[in-house]
Design a protein around this motif. Sequence first.
Motif, PDB file in Angstrom:
ATOM      1  N   SER A   2       0.815  -1.223   0.000  1.00 13.91           N
ATOM      2  CA  SER A   2       0.000   0.000   0.000  1.00 13.91           C
ATOM      3  C   SER A   2       0.843   1.265   0.000  1.00 13.91           C
ATOM      4  O   SER A   2       0.431   2.304   0.518  1.00 13.91           O
ATOM      5  CB  SER A   2      -0.954   0.022   1.197  1.00 13.91           C
ATOM      6  OG  SER A   2      -1.902  -1.000   1.068  1.00 13.91           O
TER       7      SER A   2
ATOM      8  N   THR B 146      -8.335   0.804  -3.456  1.00 15.38           N
ATOM      9  CA  THR B 146      -8.305  -0.317  -2.503  1.00 15.38           C
ATOM     10  C   THR B 146      -7.707   0.124  -1.176  1.00 15.38           C
ATOM     11  O   THR B 146      -8.225  -0.208  -0.103  1.00 15.38           O
ATOM     12  CB  THR B 146      -7.499  -1.497  -3.083  1.00 15.38           C
ATOM     13  OG1 THR B 146      -8.097  -1.908  -4.303  1.00 15.38           O
ATOM     14  CG2 THR B 146      -7.442  -2.659  -2.113  1.00 15.38           C
ATOM     15  N   SER B 147      -6.634   0.896  -1.232  1.00 14.06           N
ATOM     16  CA  SER B 147      -5.999   1.386  -0.013  1.00 14.06           C
ATOM     17  C   SER B 147      -6.920   2.315   0.771  1.00 14.06           C
ATOM     18  O   SER B 147      -6.974   2.246   2.001  1.00 14.06           O
ATOM     19  CB  SER B 147      -4.701   2.113  -0.365  1.00 14.06           C
ATOM     20  OG  SER B 147      -4.045   2.553   0.786  1.00 14.06           O
TER      21      SER B 147
ATOM     22  N   ASN C  64      -9.452   0.095   2.499  1.00  8.32           N
ATOM     23  CA  ASN C  64      -8.818  -0.639   3.604  1.00  8.32           C
ATOM     24  C   ASN C  64      -8.513   0.258   4.799  1.00  8.32           C
ATOM     25  O   ASN C  64      -8.563  -0.195   5.940  1.00  8.32           O
ATOM     26  CB  ASN C  64      -7.532  -1.314   3.133  1.00  8.32           C
ATOM     27  CG  ASN C  64      -7.803  -2.457   2.183  1.00  8.32           C
ATOM     28  OD1 ASN C  64      -8.911  -2.977   2.106  1.00  8.32           O
ATOM     29  ND2 ASN C  64      -6.783  -2.852   1.443  1.00  8.32           N
TER      30      ASN C  64
END
Length: 125
Positions: free
Chosen positions: A30, A103-104, A107
Amino acid sequence: MKNRSNTIWKDRKHHLWWPISFQRYELRNSRIYQTVGLFSTSVDEVLLYRITDIHLKRSFLQKIFGTGTITLTVRGDSDPELKLVNIKNPNRVREILSTEVETSRVNHRVVGREFYGEDVHSDGL
């Protein structure tokens, strides 16, 4: 030593079509890393969820040699831009970065208001 098996993408700055430089890029955990230098090196690390904009620019010569420059606009770092200069397959890399940034953010549970600041269009109500 840190495990590098989760590297998503890596490349180095190209001159024409040859990757012969001491400027390297790596996307993993990430984060995106830029390492510059041979005898003395410096490493810049950017958390993906802090990236607010991804801009791809390809000059005529970059198109001929299959390279491009991606500029990442970063929020909250001392340097607001990170340039990935003369990388190969820049369209594919831009798509990978875009997906990994989203996505990071998911998350890390980063939402627009927390990340971008208060609404600049509000009337103060």
